[in-house]
Design a protein around this motif. Sequence first.
Motif, PDB file in Angstrom:
ATOM      1  N   LYS A   1     -81.193 -18.872  43.828  1.00  0.00           N
ATOM      2  CA  LYS A   1     -82.337 -18.421  43.047  1.00  0.00           C
ATOM      3  C   LYS A   1     -82.688 -16.961  43.314  1.00  0.00           C
ATOM      4  N   SER A   2     -82.524 -16.507  44.547  1.00  0.00           N
ATOM      5  CA  SER A   2     -82.846 -15.113  44.880  1.00  0.00           C
ATOM      6  C   SER A   2     -81.609 -14.224  44.885  1.00  0.00           C
ATOM      7  N   GLN A   3     -80.469 -14.785  44.470  1.00  0.00           N
ATOM      8  CA  GLN A   3     -79.213 -14.024  44.375  1.00  0.00           C
ATOM      9  C   GLN A   3     -78.904 -13.288  45.692  1.00  0.00           C
ATOM     10  N   VAL A   4     -79.013 -14.037  46.772  1.00  0.00           N
ATOM     11  CA  VAL A   4     -78.761 -13.483  48.096  1.00  0.00           C
ATOM     12  C   VAL A   4     -77.263 -13.341  48.338  1.00  0.00           C
ATOM     13  N   SER A   5     -76.852 -12.202  48.892  1.00  0.00           N
ATOM     14  CA  SER A   5     -75.434 -11.992  49.212  1.00  0.00           C
ATOM     15  C   SER A   5     -75.197 -11.775  50.706  1.00  0.00           C
ATOM     16  N   VAL A   6     -76.275 -11.560  51.473  1.00  0.00           N
ATOM     17  CA  VAL A   6     -76.178 -11.434  52.932  1.00  0.00           C
ATOM     18  C   VAL A   6     -77.254 -12.316  53.554  1.00  0.00           C
ATOM     19  N   VAL A   7     -76.839 -13.142  54.520  1.00  0.00           N
ATOM     20  CA  VAL A   7     -77.760 -14.064  55.180  1.00  0.00           C
ATOM     21  C   VAL A   7     -77.829 -13.737  56.665  1.00  0.00           C
ATOM     22  N   SER A   8     -79.042 -13.685  57.177  1.00  0.00           N
ATOM     23  CA  SER A   8     -79.270 -13.480  58.607  1.00  0.00           C
ATOM     24  C   SER A   8     -79.780 -14.794  59.186  1.00  0.00           C
ATOM     25  N   ILE A   9     -79.028 -15.383  60.121  1.00  0.00           N
ATOM     26  CA  ILE A   9     -79.357 -16.700  60.665  1.00  0.00           C
ATOM     27  C   ILE A   9     -80.058 -16.534  62.000  1.00  0.00           C
ATOM     28  N   VAL A  10     -81.319 -16.975  62.055  1.00  0.00           N
ATOM     29  CA  VAL A  10     -82.153 -16.790  63.242  1.00  0.00           C
ATOM     30  C   VAL A  10     -82.825 -18.127  63.562  1.00  0.00           C
ATOM     31  N   THR A  11     -82.011 -19.130  63.832  1.00  0.00           N
ATOM     32  CA  THR A  11     -82.464 -20.497  64.089  1.00  0.00           C
ATOM     33  C   THR A  11     -81.931 -20.953  65.444  1.00  0.00           C
ATOM     34  N   PRO A  12     -82.333 -22.113  65.954  1.00  0.00           N
ATOM     35  CA  PRO A  12     -81.762 -22.597  67.221  1.00  0.00           C
ATOM     36  C   PRO A  12     -80.231 -22.690  67.158  1.00  0.00           C
ATOM     37  N   PRO A  13     -79.543 -22.425  68.271  1.00  0.00           N
ATOM     38  CA  PRO A  13     -78.081 -22.327  68.292  1.00  0.00           C
ATOM     39  C   PRO A  13     -77.352 -23.557  67.761  1.00  0.00           C
ATOM     40  N   THR A  14     -77.935 -24.736  67.919  1.00  0.00           N
ATOM     41  CA  THR A  14     -77.260 -25.949  67.459  1.00  0.00           C
ATOM     42  C   THR A  14     -77.094 -25.985  65.945  1.00  0.00           C
ATOM     43  N   THR A  15     -77.820 -25.143  65.213  1.00  0.00           N
ATOM     44  CA  THR A  15     -77.727 -25.110  63.748  1.00  0.00           C
ATOM     45  C   THR A  15     -76.870 -23.955  63.237  1.00  0.00           C
ATOM     46  N   HIS A  16     -76.445 -23.049  64.103  1.00  0.00           N
ATOM     47  CA  HIS A  16     -75.777 -21.832  63.655  1.00  0.00           C
ATOM     48  C   HIS A  16     -74.497 -22.108  62.870  1.00  0.00           C
ATOM     49  N   ALA A  17     -73.632 -22.958  63.402  1.00  0.00           N
ATOM     50  CA  ALA A  17     -72.340 -23.195  62.760  1.00  0.00           C
ATOM     51  C   ALA A  17     -72.511 -23.768  61.357  1.00  0.00           C
ATOM     52  N   GLN A  18     -73.327 -24.803  61.239  1.00  0.00           N
ATOM     53  CA  GLN A  18     -73.537 -25.448  59.943  1.00  0.00           C
ATOM     54  C   GLN A  18     -74.094 -24.457  58.921  1.00  0.00           C
ATOM     55  N   LEU A  19     -75.093 -23.679  59.315  1.00  0.00           N
ATOM     56  CA  LEU A  19     -75.710 -22.738  58.384  1.00  0.00           C
ATOM     57  C   LEU A  19     -74.763 -21.595  58.036  1.00  0.00           C
ATOM     58  N   ALA A  20     -74.007 -21.091  59.013  1.00  0.00           N
ATOM     59  CA  ALA A  20     -73.070 -20.000  58.743  1.00  0.00           C
ATOM     60  C   ALA A  20     -71.985 -20.447  57.777  1.00  0.00           C
ATOM     61  N   ILE A  21     -71.437 -21.634  57.984  1.00  0.00           N
ATOM     62  CA  ILE A  21     -70.402 -22.160  57.092  1.00  0.00           C
ATOM     63  C   ILE A  21     -70.955 -22.358  55.690  1.00  0.00           C
ATOM     64  N   GLN A  22     -72.147 -22.927  55.592  1.00  0.00           N
ATOM     65  CA  GLN A  22     -72.760 -23.150  54.283  1.00  0.00           C
ATOM     66  C   GLN A  22     -72.995 -21.824  53.559  1.00  0.00           C
ATOM     67  N   ALA A  23     -73.493 -20.829  54.277  1.00  0.00           N
ATOM     68  CA  ALA A  23     -73.762 -19.533  53.656  1.00  0.00           C
ATOM     69  C   ALA A  23     -72.480 -18.878  53.156  1.00  0.00           C
ATOM     70  N   MET A  24     -71.421 -18.921  53.953  1.00  0.00           N
ATOM     71  CA  MET A  24     -70.159 -18.308  53.533  1.00  0.00           C
ATOM     72  C   MET A  24     -69.562 -19.052  52.347  1.00  0.00           C
ATOM     73  N   GLU A  25     -69.669 -20.363  52.329  1.00  0.00           N
ATOM     74  CA  GLU A  25     -69.155 -21.131  51.190  1.00  0.00           C
ATOM     75  C   GLU A  25     -69.957 -20.862  49.924  1.00  0.00           C
ATOM     76  N   LEU A  26     -71.180 -20.374  50.072  1.00  0.00           N
ATOM     77  CA  LEU A  26     -71.993 -19.964  48.934  1.00  0.00           C
ATOM     78  C   LEU A  26     -71.724 -18.510  48.532  1.00  0.00           C
ATOM     79  N   GLY A  27     -70.769 -17.868  49.217  1.00  0.00           N
ATOM     80  CA  GLY A  27     -70.371 -16.506  48.861  1.00  0.00           C
ATOM     81  C   GLY A  27     -71.108 -15.408  49.585  1.00  0.00           C
ATOM     82  N   CYS A  28     -71.771 -15.731  50.701  1.00  0.00           N
ATOM     83  CA  CYS A  28     -72.569 -14.731  51.435  1.00  0.00           C
ATOM     84  C   CYS A  28     -71.846 -14.244  52.685  1.00  0.00           C
TER      85      CYS A  28
END
Length: 354
Positions: free
Chosen positions: A62-89
């Motif tokens: 919705k916000s046409q984001v192309s770069v994501v900064s992940i600042v969450t607890p470490p146990t969530t980093h991998a899942q969120l990073a993979i999801q963001a890259m698969e979304l093209g970020c």
Amino acid sequence: MQNLNVGIVGCGYAGDIHIRSWRRAKGAKLVAVCDIDEAKAAETAKHWGLEYYTNLEEMCKKSQVSVVSIVTPPTTHAQLAIQAMELGCDVLVEKPFTDTYENADAVIECIKRTGRKLTVSHNRIFCAPWQRARSLMAAGDMGDITGMTLTMLTSHLDDQARDENHWAHRLKGGFFGESMPHLIYPFTSVLGNCHVKHVSATKVGRLPWMPLDELAVTLVSDNGVLGSIYWHADATTQEHITDIYGSKMSLKVNEFTYTLIKNKALFPEGSGALGNLLARFRLNARVITQTISSTIRSILSVIRKRSAHQVLSVVIEQFMDSIRYDKPLPVEPAEAREVVRLTGEICDEVERIK
């Protein structure tokens, strides 16, 4: 060239630092924040004039984001990073890269599969005194690196330490597990691949929910160079000091006072009491003049908005250059994976000692 839309995932204390740093980044436009706590996301968005979401995919689309900064607890980093890259970020991950070596491998596999760029905010070595130290090493001014020690003193008043319910205490290795990557990356950036030789830990402080709060670690590089870490998490003062020893010169990097001290070999002053006195005078004069010089640099750095608490901006600038102009990443994912491996080995020993 059009600005790249940036979204922040995680609206806690570190998220605020990322927001401030991204707002200064050339070529970037901060547009949205995301947090599973809707109230926190809404409050942050209102304060900064941004859009907010509770779902990463929705934010990116919705916000046409192309770069994501992940600042969450470490146990969530991998899942969120993979999801963001698969979304093209492209992705900036706050340290630690991931919580396990296996998850680091999964993220790196996704980088190869998607072709996206990812870096990790190991920002300690991007502060001004560390940058000067790295330049001296790169120029060969230190000669061969012969050893390295790092001392970290923190207080029981540290925001994470004093909060019994903070997620850091639930990590493997507890409080040590959260901040250990800050101590490991300086070693690997200087010495290359390292291996854990010995870990000792004990309890000396006053916080009962921290079963261990004093730590000593010995590392050795592939080239046989020794390094040591001492961390006291309930000290009466605060210090972040790294000593790097070379065959021509030694360096003392103090991240708390933002200073760099260079100690070259002293000229022979002759034997006896007078000779020793002259040698000590020469050494003290060097320390005094360099401390004054580094303090002035520190003041100027704050004026230029590059203080010790804002070195993330340097990482972001280099990351943006990598995205837009295909320049080198500030921290390669493979480097960050090695930090995860060493952190895991140390924290395994900490858990065993418990």
